[in-house]
Design an enzyme around this catalytic site. Structure first.
Site, PDB file in Angstrom:
ATOM      1  N   ASP A 265       0.860  -1.190   0.000  1.00  0.00           N
ATOM      2  CA  ASP A 265       0.000   0.000   0.000  1.00  0.00           C
ATOM      3  C   ASP A 265       0.890   1.231   0.000  1.00  0.00           C
ATOM      4  O   ASP A 265       1.765   1.357   0.863  1.00  0.00           O
ATOM      5  CB  ASP A 265      -0.816   0.046   1.302  1.00  0.00           C
ATOM      6  CG  ASP A 265      -2.178  -0.593   1.148  1.00  0.00           C
ATOM      7  OD1 ASP A 265      -2.335  -1.454   0.276  1.00  0.00           O
ATOM      8  OD2 ASP A 265      -3.078  -0.200   1.920  1.00  0.00           O
TER       9      ASP A 265
ATOM     10  N   ARG B 105      -6.119  -5.281  -8.382  1.00  0.00           N
ATOM     11  CA  ARG B 105      -5.196  -4.231  -7.914  1.00  0.00           C
ATOM     12  C   ARG B 105      -3.735  -4.548  -8.205  1.00  0.00           C
ATOM     13  O   ARG B 105      -2.931  -4.687  -7.293  1.00  0.00           O
ATOM     14  CB  ARG B 105      -5.363  -3.984  -6.411  1.00  0.00           C
ATOM     15  CG  ARG B 105      -6.764  -3.600  -6.026  1.00  0.00           C
ATOM     16  CD  ARG B 105      -6.828  -3.129  -4.573  1.00  0.00           C
ATOM     17  NE  ARG B 105      -8.190  -2.708  -4.263  1.00  0.00           N
ATOM     18  CZ  ARG B 105      -8.585  -2.262  -3.081  1.00  0.00           C
ATOM     19  NH1 ARG B 105      -7.725  -2.193  -2.100  1.00  0.00           N
ATOM     20  NH2 ARG B 105      -9.820  -1.895  -2.890  1.00  0.00           N
TER      21      ARG B 105
END
Ligand SMILES: *[C@@H]1O[C@H](CO)[C@@H](O)[C@H](O)[C@H]1NC(C)=O
Ligand SMILES: *[C@@H]1O[C@H](CO)[C@@H](O)[C@H](O)[C@H]1NC(C)=O
Length: 411
Positions: free
Chosen positions: A212, A264
């Site tokens: 992230d 993702r």
């Protein structure tokens, strides 16, 4: 390749494929080993073990060269003890090296080990964590967090089964005791940080994302990693209402995604991602996605569509973007968008996705945005690198993930 002309391009791909396969097959049983631009810089050196800092000058993309991590003032620290104490770390442990030492630190490991972190590890600035020469697992506990730091290298580690952690006290960089909120179980979480290079790690099966990058982080390169067996692989950009991520610039290069990755790879909000020379070995929901005015240059990647879709995950976004390949008799799904409605601001489409020289197999396709100029990365001399042809990406990513290196030979 645009999604509409699937029929024609599948045919073209088949012809090209037959052509390249026959070229590679000629004269040799083993496909040629090709080093990519990062690996070529250091892996041929049989003295890598003594000259570890050479690695820092091999980075490329938005992180630039990691020249601030090297020099005479770097403290070398060897992890000898796999145990962990979040508040009072013992000498010899990873957390001790990361939190108790000051200045520039280069951390290595003296034997194979599994490290179960009792809380996330807060990695400080000017820190290189270099797993080469040992098989180092960061698993079944907390994993890494980079919070408002700069000049960090993470190389050669195996992250898996990272778990959510309750809030609590942890020792942070420069021996500073901090209270850390609850975390979701990301493998590497990069928050408000700059100049970070994440290279040759293996990441799988964590509770939240594998990587992230959020809250205004920029100057990040994610290269040569192997991501597999995971749902939400990589998130670039924090939240739809976090405008500061519009300055985020991330390079995603030479990584191997799959098998068994769902979505993702990455998902981008706001910022700019140069996604280049990666291997996509299938996906379920989509490979690359975005929302909130992101810009993505997808360049010379190899997209291999999955053999079949994941029926359990058929949601409205998937069905909206699904492509059926009748010729191949199976469903191939790739979307350039996740939340289509998120691209609209004031009624205008503002997303910018471009596919340049990507290569598609199994009926994969890419939906690009229309009518906008392609956004170039504008790399500086420290950042720029040669982009290879998509058809050699299998070769360039063959050793993605943590390497097995012996001290006495080339890695
Ligand atoms: C190393 O540290 C010393 C003492 O802090 C400093 O004087 C010197 O400039 C530093 N050298 C480098 C190359 O940064
Ligand atoms: C590169 O420069 C052009 C022209 O100035 C600009 O439009 C574009 O946004 C820049 N790219 C990035 C990634 O900032």
């Amino acid at each position: 390749m645009a999604c509409q002309s699937l029929w024609h391009f599948t045919l073209v791909i088949s012809i090209l494929e037959a052509f390249t396969t026959s070229m590679l097959a000629e004269g040799s049983n083993n496909p040629p080993i090709m080093f990519n631009a990062v690996d070529r810089c250091w892996r041929g050196n049989p003295g890598w073990f003594e000259q570890r800092q050479q690695l820092a000058m091999c980075s490329l993309g938005f992180a630039g060269k990691m020249k601030n991590n090297v020099g005479e003032n770097v403290t070398s620290y060897v992890v000898t003890d796999p145990t962990d104490d979040a508040i009072d770390p013992k000498p010899g442990t990873l957390r001790y090296g990361v939190t108790k030492l000051t200045g520039k630190i280069w951390i290595t490991f003296n034997h194979d080990m599994h490290i179960k972190l009792v809380k996330p590890l807060l990695v400080g600035s000017f820190t290189a964590i270099d797993g080469r020469g040992a098989s180092v697992h960061i698993a079944r506990g907390g994993c890494f967090m980079l919070d408002r730091v700069t000049n960090v290298i993470i190389h050669g580690l195996r992250f898996h089964h990272c778990r959510a952690q309750a809030s609590g006290k942890v020792m942070g960089p420069s021996s500073k005791m901090m209270r850390l909120g609850a975390t979701d179980g990301d493998a590497i979480r990069v928050v408000a940080s700059t100049k970070v290079w994440i290279d040759h790690n293996t990441l799988y099966k964590c509770m939240d994302g594998l990587i992230d990058v959020t809250l205004g982080s920029t100057g990040i390169t994610i290269s040569n990693n192997w991501f597999r067996d995971h749902d939400k692989v990589m998130l670039l950009g924090h939240a739809d209402d976090f405008h500061d991520d519009k300055n985020m610039k991330v390079t995603v290069a030479f990584n191997h995604f799959g098998p068994n990755c769902n979505q993702r790879m990455p998902r981008v909000r706001w910022g700019y991602a140069h996604v280049v020379n990666n291997l996509y070995q299938g996906w379920a929901l989509y490979a690359i996605g975005g929302s909130m005015n992101p810009s993505i240059k997808s360049e010379a990647n190899l997209f291999v569509a999955p053999e079949s879709g994941n029926k359990e995950r058929t949601g409205k976004y998937e069905s909206r973007n699904r492509v059926r390949s009748r010729r191949l008799g199976r469903r191939a799904t790739i979307t350039s968008r996740l939340h289509a409605s998120d691209y609209h601001e004031d009624g205008k489409k503002s997303w910018n996705f471009h596919s340049v020289r990507d290569y598609f197999e199994n009926g994969a396709c890419f939906k690009s945005s229309e009518g906008q100029a392609r956004i170039k990365p504008n790399y500086t001399n420290d950042q720029i690198f040669p982009v290879a042809d998509a058809r050699v990406v299998r070769s360039l990513t063959r050793s993605a993930g943590a390497l097995r290196c012996r001290a006495d030979s080339r890695c």
